[in-house]
Design a protein around this motif. Structure first.
Motif, PDB file in Angstrom:
ATOM      1  N   LEU A  17     -23.415   7.050  20.401  1.00 13.84           N
ATOM      2  CA  LEU A  17     -24.710   6.608  19.876  1.00 13.84           C
ATOM      3  C   LEU A  17     -24.832   5.087  19.942  1.00 13.84           C
ATOM      4  CD1 LEU A  17     -25.222   8.884  16.728  1.00 13.84           C
ATOM      5  CD2 LEU A  17     -26.329   9.081  18.966  1.00 13.84           C
ATOM      6  N   VAL A  18     -23.793   4.393  19.495  1.00 13.30           N
ATOM      7  CA  VAL A  18     -23.820   2.920  19.507  1.00 13.30           C
ATOM      8  C   VAL A  18     -23.928   2.404  20.943  1.00 13.30           C
ATOM      9  CG1 VAL A  18     -22.480   0.833  19.005  1.00 13.30           C
ATOM     10  CG2 VAL A  18     -22.670   2.639  17.280  1.00 13.30           C
ATOM     11  N   ALA A  19     -23.168   2.988  21.867  1.00 13.03           N
ATOM     12  CA  ALA A  19     -23.205   2.548  23.266  1.00 13.03           C
ATOM     13  C   ALA A  19     -24.605   2.697  23.856  1.00 13.03           C
ATOM     14  CB  ALA A  19     -22.201   3.343  24.095  1.00 13.03           C
ATOM     15  N   ASP A  20     -25.322   3.716  23.419  1.00 13.40           N
ATOM     16  CA  ASP A  20     -26.677   3.945  23.918  1.00 13.40           C
ATOM     17  C   ASP A  20     -27.751   3.282  23.052  1.00 13.40           C
ATOM     18  OD1 ASP A  20     -25.688   5.373  26.046  1.00 13.40           O
ATOM     19  OD2 ASP A  20     -26.063   7.342  25.151  1.00 13.40           O
ATOM     20  N   GLY A  21     -27.326   2.592  21.991  1.00 16.90           N
ATOM     21  CA  GLY A  21     -28.268   1.891  21.116  1.00 16.90           C
ATOM     22  C   GLY A  21     -29.086   2.811  20.234  1.00 16.90           C
ATOM     23  N   ILE A  22     -28.553   3.996  19.922  1.00 17.70           N
ATOM     24  CA  ILE A  22     -29.295   4.980  19.147  1.00 17.70           C
ATOM     25  C   ILE A  22     -28.908   4.891  17.671  1.00 17.70           C
ATOM     26  CG2 ILE A  22     -29.703   7.455  18.796  1.00 17.70           C
ATOM     27  CD1 ILE A  22     -29.055   7.809  21.810  1.00 17.70           C
ATOM     28  N   PRO A  23     -29.872   4.651  16.797  1.00 16.67           N
ATOM     29  CA  PRO A  23     -29.579   4.612  15.369  1.00 16.67           C
ATOM     30  C   PRO A  23     -29.236   5.991  14.825  1.00 16.67           C
ATOM     31  CG  PRO A  23     -31.740   3.657  15.847  1.00 16.67           C
ATOM     32  CD  PRO A  23     -31.254   4.310  17.092  1.00 16.67           C
ATOM     33  N   ILE A  24     -28.333   6.012  13.856  1.00 15.26           N
ATOM     34  CA  ILE A  24     -27.938   7.275  13.232  1.00 15.26           C
ATOM     35  C   ILE A  24     -28.848   7.637  12.060  1.00 15.26           C
ATOM     36  CG2 ILE A  24     -26.269   6.363  11.551  1.00 15.26           C
ATOM     37  CD1 ILE A  24     -24.405   8.702  12.635  1.00 15.26           C
ATOM     38  N   ALA A  25     -29.566   6.636  11.536  1.00 14.82           N
ATOM     39  CA  ALA A  25     -30.463   6.867  10.397  1.00 14.82           C
ATOM     40  C   ALA A  25     -31.601   5.856  10.461  1.00 14.82           C
ATOM     41  CB  ALA A  25     -29.710   6.728   9.086  1.00 14.82           C
ATOM     42  N   GLN A  26     -32.664   6.157   9.717  1.00 16.00           N
ATOM     43  CA  GLN A  26     -33.807   5.253   9.646  1.00 16.00           C
ATOM     44  C   GLN A  26     -34.211   5.099   8.187  1.00 16.00           C
ATOM     45  OE1 GLN A  26     -38.156   6.219  10.562  1.00 16.00           O
ATOM     46  NE2 GLN A  26     -37.498   5.138  12.414  1.00 16.00           N
ATOM     47  N   PHE A  27     -34.468   3.857   7.793  1.00 17.76           N
ATOM     48  CA  PHE A  27     -34.924   3.558   6.439  1.00 17.76           C
ATOM     49  C   PHE A  27     -36.312   2.940   6.514  1.00 17.76           C
ATOM     50  CE2 PHE A  27     -30.176   2.587   5.713  1.00 17.76           C
ATOM     51  CZ  PHE A  27     -29.887   3.920   5.505  1.00 17.76           C
ATOM     52  N   ALA A  28     -37.171   3.330   5.594  1.00 15.81           N
ATOM     53  CA  ALA A  28     -38.525   2.798   5.534  1.00 15.81           C
ATOM     54  C   ALA A  28     -38.534   1.503   4.735  1.00 15.81           C
ATOM     55  CB  ALA A  28     -39.456   3.817   4.878  1.00 15.81           C
ATOM     56  N   VAL A  29     -39.248   0.527   5.237  1.00 17.15           N
ATOM     57  CA  VAL A  29     -39.452  -0.746   4.542  1.00 17.15           C
ATOM     58  C   VAL A  29     -40.936  -1.097   4.649  1.00 17.15           C
ATOM     59  CG1 VAL A  29     -37.096  -1.586   4.954  1.00 17.15           C
ATOM     60  CG2 VAL A  29     -38.899  -2.150   6.586  1.00 17.15           C
ATOM     61  N   PRO A  30     -41.463  -1.829   3.662  1.00 16.04           N
ATOM     62  CA  PRO A  30     -42.887  -2.163   3.731  1.00 16.04           C
ATOM     63  C   PRO A  30     -43.229  -3.167   4.822  1.00 16.04           C
ATOM     64  CG  PRO A  30     -41.914  -2.922   1.659  1.00 16.04           C
ATOM     65  CD  PRO A  30     -40.857  -2.203   2.407  1.00 16.04           C
ATOM     66  N   ASP A  31     -42.270  -4.050   5.161  1.00 14.80           N
ATOM     67  CA  ASP A  31     -42.526  -5.114   6.136  1.00 14.80           C
ATOM     68  C   ASP A  31     -41.251  -5.353   6.942  1.00 14.80           C
ATOM     69  OD1 ASP A  31     -42.825  -7.594   7.466  1.00 14.80           O
ATOM     70  OD2 ASP A  31     -44.116  -8.389   5.881  1.00 14.80           O
ATOM     71  N   VAL A  32     -41.209  -4.835   8.152  1.00 16.67           N
ATOM     72  CA  VAL A  32     -40.002  -4.953   8.986  1.00 16.67           C
ATOM     73  C   VAL A  32     -39.661  -6.413   9.265  1.00 16.67           C
ATOM     74  CG1 VAL A  32     -39.015  -4.467  11.273  1.00 16.67           C
ATOM     75  CG2 VAL A  32     -40.183  -2.667  10.009  1.00 16.67           C
ATOM     76  N   GLN A  33     -40.646  -7.230   9.581  1.00 14.51           N
ATOM     77  CA  GLN A  33     -40.367  -8.637   9.888  1.00 14.51           C
ATOM     78  C   GLN A  33     -39.735  -9.346   8.691  1.00 14.51           C
ATOM     79  OE1 GLN A  33     -40.729 -10.168  12.987  1.00 14.51           O
ATOM     80  NE2 GLN A  33     -39.619 -11.862  12.039  1.00 14.51           N
ATOM     81  N   ALA A  34     -40.276  -9.123   7.500  1.00 15.59           N
ATOM     82  CA  ALA A  34     -39.727  -9.758   6.295  1.00 15.59           C
ATOM     83  C   ALA A  34     -38.309  -9.271   6.017  1.00 15.59           C
ATOM     84  CB  ALA A  34     -40.628  -9.488   5.096  1.00 15.59           C
ATOM     85  N   GLU A  35     -38.070  -7.971   6.196  1.00 18.07           N
ATOM     86  CA  GLU A  35     -36.728  -7.427   5.962  1.00 18.07           C
ATOM     87  C   GLU A  35     -35.754  -7.929   7.024  1.00 18.07           C
ATOM     88  OE1 GLU A  35     -34.138  -5.199   3.487  1.00 18.07           O
ATOM     89  OE2 GLU A  35     -36.100  -6.129   3.213  1.00 18.07           O
ATOM     90  N   TYR A  36     -36.209  -8.030   8.253  1.00 21.29           N
ATOM     91  CA  TYR A  36     -35.391  -8.598   9.331  1.00 21.29           C
ATOM     92  C   TYR A  36     -34.958 -10.024   8.967  1.00 21.29           C
ATOM     93  CZ  TYR A  36     -34.445 -10.903  13.801  1.00 21.29           C
ATOM     94  OH  TYR A  36     -33.885 -11.646  14.816  1.00 21.29           O
ATOM     95  N   GLU A  37     -35.892 -10.830   8.500  1.00 20.14           N
ATOM     96  CA  GLU A  37     -35.571 -12.208   8.135  1.00 20.14           C
ATOM     97  C   GLU A  37     -34.625 -12.269   6.938  1.00 20.14           C
ATOM     98  OE1 GLU A  37     -39.380 -14.185   7.756  1.00 20.14           O
ATOM     99  OE2 GLU A  37     -39.860 -13.745   9.862  1.00 20.14           O
ATOM    100  N   ARG A  38     -34.849 -11.418   5.931  1.00 18.73           N
ATOM    101  CA  ARG A  38     -33.973 -11.380   4.755  1.00 18.73           C
ATOM    102  C   ARG A  38     -32.555 -10.996   5.149  1.00 18.73           C
ATOM    103  NH1 ARG A  38     -31.591  -8.195   0.901  1.00 18.73           N
ATOM    104  NH2 ARG A  38     -32.122  -6.219   1.894  1.00 18.73           N
ATOM    105  N   LEU A  39     -32.433  -9.913   5.932  1.00 21.61           N
ATOM    106  CA  LEU A  39     -31.106  -9.427   6.314  1.00 21.61           C
ATOM    107  C   LEU A  39     -30.404 -10.388   7.277  1.00 21.61           C
ATOM    108  CD1 LEU A  39     -31.821  -5.603   6.639  1.00 21.61           C
ATOM    109  CD2 LEU A  39     -30.590  -6.792   4.796  1.00 21.61           C
ATOM    110  N   THR A  40     -31.154 -10.965   8.207  1.00 22.84           N
ATOM    111  CA  THR A  40     -30.558 -11.950   9.119  1.00 22.84           C
ATOM    112  C   THR A  40     -30.002 -13.124   8.316  1.00 22.84           C
ATOM    113  OG1 THR A  40     -32.044 -11.309  10.902  1.00 22.84           O
ATOM    114  CG2 THR A  40     -31.004 -13.445  11.108  1.00 22.84           C
ATOM    115  N   GLY A  41     -30.723 -13.536   7.287  1.00 22.66           N
ATOM    116  CA  GLY A  41     -30.258 -14.608   6.416  1.00 22.66           C
ATOM    117  C   GLY A  41     -28.979 -14.258   5.672  1.00 22.66           C
ATOM    118  N   LEU A  42     -28.723 -12.965   5.493  1.00 21.61           N
ATOM    119  CA  LEU A  42     -27.492 -12.513   4.841  1.00 21.61           C
ATOM    120  C   LEU A  42     -26.378 -12.243   5.846  1.00 21.61           C
ATOM    121  CD1 LEU A  42     -29.058 -10.054   2.228  1.00 21.61           C
ATOM    122  CD2 LEU A  42     -28.048 -12.316   1.782  1.00 21.61           C
ATOM    123  N   GLY A  43     -26.631 -12.546   7.117  1.00 24.88           N
ATOM    124  CA  GLY A  43     -25.604 -12.385   8.138  1.00 24.88           C
ATOM    125  C   GLY A  43     -25.581 -11.037   8.834  1.00 24.88           C
ATOM    126  N   VAL A  44     -26.579 -10.197   8.613  1.00 22.92           N
ATOM    127  CA  VAL A  44     -26.626  -8.892   9.262  1.00 22.92           C
ATOM    128  C   VAL A  44     -26.951  -9.084  10.743  1.00 22.92           C
ATOM    129  CG1 VAL A  44     -27.824  -6.663   9.344  1.00 22.92           C
ATOM    130  CG2 VAL A  44     -27.256  -7.709   7.135  1.00 22.92           C
TER     131      VAL A  44
END
Length: 130
Positions: free
Chosen positions: A71-98
């Protein structure tokens, strides 16, 4: 019928507990010893403490590694989580080193992004269509 529990296999339950609670913001619901090393370890959304539980399941079964590696080699996620704003969550998590393997992308009515959960899985976050 409703979904009560789903799981992701994790390499290290303690590491997964820290990532899923401290970084992602889930809340631990159950932490029960199972055998000598494993635990029945579940987390839930703080917004829905009685909602669907995510079991952070030990990845010891021999089928898990080849499955997750593929799955990882093909870039396929194993799960999906809902968030209200993907861009905001991307920025928050990137700031935490994700580490994200896919930055936010609009796909019709939804926006998605994919990150490495540090425990052997790719996880997708997505907005829900209105």
């Amino acid at each position: 019928m409703k979904i009560h529990l789903t799981s992701v296999f994790v390499d290290d339950q303690s590491k997964a507990e820290r990532f899923y609670t401290e970084t992602l913001g889930f809340v631990k619901k159950y932490d029960v010893p199972v055998g000598a090393q494993d635990r029945w370890l579940t987390v839930v959304s703080p917004e829905e403490p009685e909602g669907t539980e995510l079991l952070l399941e030990p990845a010891g079964h021999p089928a898990v590694k080849p499955y997750r590696d593929a799955l990882v080699a093909d870039g396929i996620p194993i799960a999906q989580f809902a968030v209200p704003d993907v861009q905001a969550e991307y920025e928050r998590l990137t700031g935490l080193g994700v580490h994200f393997t896919q930055e936010p992308v609009e796909m019709g009515p939804v926006t998605t992004a994919v990150f490495d959960d540090t425990c052997g899985n790719l996880i997708q976050i997505a907005t829900q269509p209105e």
